[in-house]
Design a protein around this motif. Structure first.
Motif, PDB file in Angstrom:
ATOM      1  N   TYR A 299      -3.126  -9.587  -7.778  1.00 28.42           N
ATOM      2  CA  TYR A 299      -3.860  -9.346  -6.491  1.00 28.42           C
ATOM      3  C   TYR A 299      -3.770  -7.821  -5.913  1.00 28.42           C
ATOM      4  O   TYR A 299      -3.108  -6.994  -6.687  1.00 28.42           O
ATOM      5  CB  TYR A 299      -2.691 -10.125  -5.548  1.00 28.42           C
ATOM      6  N   GLY A 300      -4.620  -7.372  -5.173  1.00 29.61           N
ATOM      7  CA  GLY A 300      -4.821  -6.013  -4.619  1.00 29.61           C
ATOM      8  C   GLY A 300      -5.483  -5.166  -5.597  1.00 29.61           C
ATOM      9  O   GLY A 300      -6.314  -5.661  -6.578  1.00 29.61           O
ATOM     10  N   TYR A 301      -5.455  -3.926  -5.414  1.00 28.14           N
ATOM     11  CA  TYR A 301      -6.138  -2.783  -6.108  1.00 28.14           C
ATOM     12  C   TYR A 301      -5.053  -1.913  -6.525  1.00 28.14           C
ATOM     13  O   TYR A 301      -4.225  -1.393  -5.883  1.00 28.14           O
ATOM     14  CB  TYR A 301      -7.460  -2.283  -5.315  1.00 28.14           C
ATOM     15  N   LYS A 302      -5.540  -1.209  -7.866  1.00 22.62           N
ATOM     16  CA  LYS A 302      -4.610  -0.072  -8.225  1.00 22.62           C
ATOM     17  C   LYS A 302      -5.567   1.247  -8.389  1.00 22.62           C
ATOM     18  O   LYS A 302      -6.388   0.958  -9.068  1.00 22.62           O
ATOM     19  CB  LYS A 302      -4.025  -0.317  -9.267  1.00 22.62           C
TER      20      LYS A 302
ATOM     21  N   THR B  23      -0.234  -5.780  -3.950  1.00 21.87           N
ATOM     22  CA  THR B  23      -0.352  -5.961  -5.334  1.00 21.87           C
ATOM     23  C   THR B  23       0.763  -6.746  -5.996  1.00 21.87           C
ATOM     24  O   THR B  23       2.116  -6.536  -5.782  1.00 21.87           O
ATOM     25  CB  THR B  23      -0.320  -4.526  -5.864  1.00 21.87           C
TER      26      THR B  23
ATOM     27  N   SER C  10       0.713  -1.172  -0.025  1.00 20.86           N
ATOM     28  CA  SER C  10       0.032   0.034  -0.048  1.00 20.86           C
ATOM     29  C   SER C  10       0.837   1.482  -0.116  1.00 20.86           C
ATOM     30  O   SER C  10       1.889   1.404   0.695  1.00 20.86           O
ATOM     31  CB  SER C  10      -1.031   0.203   1.244  1.00 20.86           C
TER      32      SER C  10
ATOM     33  N   ALA D 168       1.483  -7.638 -10.253  1.00 25.01           N
ATOM     34  CA  ALA D 168       0.943  -7.300 -11.501  1.00 25.01           C
ATOM     35  C   ALA D 168       2.164  -7.516 -12.506  1.00 25.01           C
ATOM     36  O   ALA D 168       3.199  -7.850 -12.228  1.00 25.01           O
ATOM     37  CB  ALA D 168       0.387  -6.037 -11.765  1.00 25.01           C
TER      38      ALA D 168
ATOM     39  N   PRO E 261      -8.745  -6.984  -8.783  1.00 22.72           N
ATOM     40  CA  PRO E 261      -7.923  -8.395  -9.239  1.00 22.72           C
ATOM     41  C   PRO E 261      -8.483  -8.672 -10.612  1.00 22.72           C
ATOM     42  O   PRO E 261      -9.782  -8.952 -10.626  1.00 22.72           O
ATOM     43  CB  PRO E 261      -7.964  -9.059  -8.114  1.00 22.72           C
TER      44      PRO E 261
ATOM     45  N   ASN F  89      -1.057   2.021  -5.330  1.00 26.98           N
ATOM     46  CA  ASN F  89      -1.487   0.624  -5.002  1.00 26.98           C
ATOM     47  C   ASN F  89      -2.185   0.693  -3.667  1.00 26.98           C
ATOM     48  O   ASN F  89      -2.035   1.352  -2.821  1.00 26.98           O
ATOM     49  CB  ASN F  89      -0.206  -0.384  -4.749  1.00 26.98           C
TER      50      ASN F  89
ATOM     51  N   LEU G 179      -3.410  -7.038 -13.423  1.00 30.57           N
ATOM     52  CA  LEU G 179      -3.265  -7.147 -11.998  1.00 30.57           C
ATOM     53  C   LEU G 179      -3.990  -8.588 -11.520  1.00 30.57           C
ATOM     54  O   LEU G 179      -4.936  -9.055 -11.819  1.00 30.57           O
ATOM     55  CB  LEU G 179      -4.051  -5.986 -11.187  1.00 30.57           C
TER      56      LEU G 179
END
Length: 542
Positions: free
Chosen positions: A248-251, A324, A227, A326, A304, A320, A246
């Motif tokens: 895993y995670g979020y952007k 994450t 993060s 990617a 994701p 991020n 992506l």
């Protein structure tokens, strides 16, 4: 606690951290991380990495890192990647330079289905390998073992943490395949991270492949971050487009269209450092105000499994949220090739000559387009179907690299822009080049002064001096002032002047008027336009 995760996810990642701690020496991990920090950002003392306390900032937590808030700002269109053909995508998005989110892009990837790019999956497969997480003051890569980085990823409180952005990940062999590789046996199902993903069918036509894998600029990156890490506001190099998938995670993404002024998206008095979190803290609030002078930003929360298409020329910043992982690649397709070629001619003359030579043999129809672009006779309308302002900017702006981590490696080839090199590194490079040059050339040839074209008029002003200056095949901006005896300079118009008697393509000069048809063959070298010599010296490049 990470506000981007629910309780179940927090518990799962806490278990991951416990498993990681069991496999590493935490004291050694701290030393390695601190060493990487000192090298990657030498201007900061270790306590300065947390001086803004962004991890506890209410604005960052509630407005920037909050998933619900980010979703409410998301305005980017989404399409199912399985429901659109290559031709349709080129017409709707590539030639119109329109960003879009592609869903279901990673459904069959091992990185997702086998959790190969989860924290524990990466720990098992590449934990002992060192990946790039920054650059030192000399421009050299700062690397750290993934097992130490994963520990850091879950335990850091830094404002803008270290971020793995590795462009050579395709050469990282998994531990279990080392012995097979050493015995030169074929390795299947785990040679490197390349087996964990597939290039989406919309982006498989990458024309830079004809330049050769070793000659082309770096173009793909494995991305791993915690993060608050990310890439600052930038444009991708050489007019290339990009896709970012992506796992895993979020952007969180913010886009600004081509033609947006740099001082608008990077105001000198507000931008601070080049970090993404700093931009969101200092500049993003300005974009939400009624008196914002720039275009309205386009925002997106990448989830994701989603893949984002970023057309060339768009400003974008990426932050991020949570852990994450990617992969991202830049590419030149048939749709954006004319623009990429135009910028490559200007910024990468050596690469452009080799690229054109390969295209003439393998893709003559593209070589013909390249020659039309070089002559200025190319019809851009079918390839750049944007609004007039963006179109004008795309066709006139010349950029060779961007400020992002993802493109920092694009300037590492033989015709790189050396203007930003540290003095010590430039001196080492110059000394090495002079030594190699003397070994190859032998005694220097006698030289004669030739005139240098002056932009702005048709006259010539004799100048003394020497030194090898690079010149583009299309724009002869780097003329040498000396040429070997036995050669003579021909007159040449400055670029973008009419009439222009010669067109420069891949190092050759093509006559463009009947008056030139009877002239002997000519070549465009680093010196100037010269007549072919019966026995040209070996140290000149043609």
């Amino acid at each position: 606690r990470d506000s981007s995760m629910d309780v179940a996810e927090q518990e799962q990642f806490q278990e991951c951290l416990q498993d990681i701690v069991k496999q590493i020496d935490c004291t050694n991990a701290i030393r390695r991380i601190e060493s990487a920090k000192r090298k990657a950002r030498s201007e900061l003392r270790l306590p300065d990495w947390q001086k803004f306390d962004f991890i506890h900032s209410k604005y960052i937590k509630n407005e920037i890192m909050n998933l619900e808030r980010a979703k409410s700002k998301d305005t980017l269109n989404r399409i199912n990647i399985n429901e659109i053909t290559r031709a349709e995508f080129a017409k709707l998005h590539e030639t119109t330079y329109t960003p879009v989110v592609l869903s279901h892009a990673t459904d069959t990837w091992k990185a997702k289905t086998e959790q190969a790019w989860s924290p524990l999956g990466l720990m098992k497969s590449i934990g002992d390998f060192r990946f790039k997480c920054g650059e030192d003051d000399d421009g050299d890569a700062v690397k750290i073992r993934i097992k130490y980085f994963l520990w850091y990823l879950f335990t850091n409180n830094d404002d803008s943490p270290l971020y793995v952005f590795d462009g050579s990940f395709d050469r990282r062999i998994r531990s279990k395949d080392r012995e097979k590789r050493d015995r030169k046996e074929e390795v299947s199902g785990g040679k490197n991270l390349l087996v964990d993903y597939e290039i989406p069918h919309l982006f498989k036509d990458d024309l830079f492949v004809y330049a050769g894998e070793r000659k082309r600029p770096p173009y793909r990156w494995f991305v791993l971050g915690p993060s608050r890490s990310g890439t600052g506001i930038h444009q991708d190099p050489l007019g290339t487009s990009a896709w970012n998938a992506l796992i895993y995670g979020y952007k969180r993404w913010v886009f600004f269209p081509p033609g947006t002024q740099k001082d608008i998206v990077k105001p000198p008095d507000r931008v601070g450092d080049k970090e993404a979190i700093t931009w969101f803290n200092n500049v993003y609030p300005l974009t939400q105000r009624p008196d914002w002078k720039g275009p309205k930003p386009i925002e997106c929360l990448q989830a994701p499994g989603e893949c984002i298409f970023v057309p060339g020329g768009w400003w974008h910043v990426v932050l991020n949220i949570g852990f994450t992982s990617a992969v991202t690649q830049n590419f030149a397709s048939e749709a954006n090739f004319p623009l990429v070629w135009k910028r490559t001619l200007k910024a990468r003359p050596v690469l452009s000559r080799k690229w054109l030579s390969a295209l003439r043999k393998k893709r003559p129809e593209l070589a013909a387009i390249a020659e039309q672009v070089a002559r200025g006779s190319f019809d851009w309308q079918p390839y750049v179907r944007t609004d007039p302002k963006a179109r004008e900017w795309l066709l006139t702006y010349e950029s060779s690299c961007s400020s992002s981590s993802s493109s920092s490696d694009w300037t590492t080839t033989e015709d790189e822009d050396e203007s930003n090199e540290p003095p010590e590194k430039a001196q080492r490079r110059t000394t090495t080049q002079q030594h190699n040059h003397s070994q190859q050339q032998g005694p220097p040839m006698s030289t004669a002064t030739v005139p240098t074209p002056q932009h702005g008029n048709n006259g010539y002003k004799p100048q003394q001096g020497g030194g090898r200056e690079r010149a583009s095949p299309l724009y002869p901006s780097g003329f040498r002032q000396e040429a070997p005896i036995g050669y003579y300079a021909t007159s040449v118009q400055p670029p973008n002047r009419n009439p222009q008697p010669n067109a420069y393509v891949g190092g050759y000069v093509y006559p463009s008027s009947s008056a030139n048809q009877n002239h002997p063959p000519q070549y465009h070298t680093n010196a100037t336009l010269v007549q072919q010599h019966p026995q040209p010296p070996n140290h000149h490049h043609y």
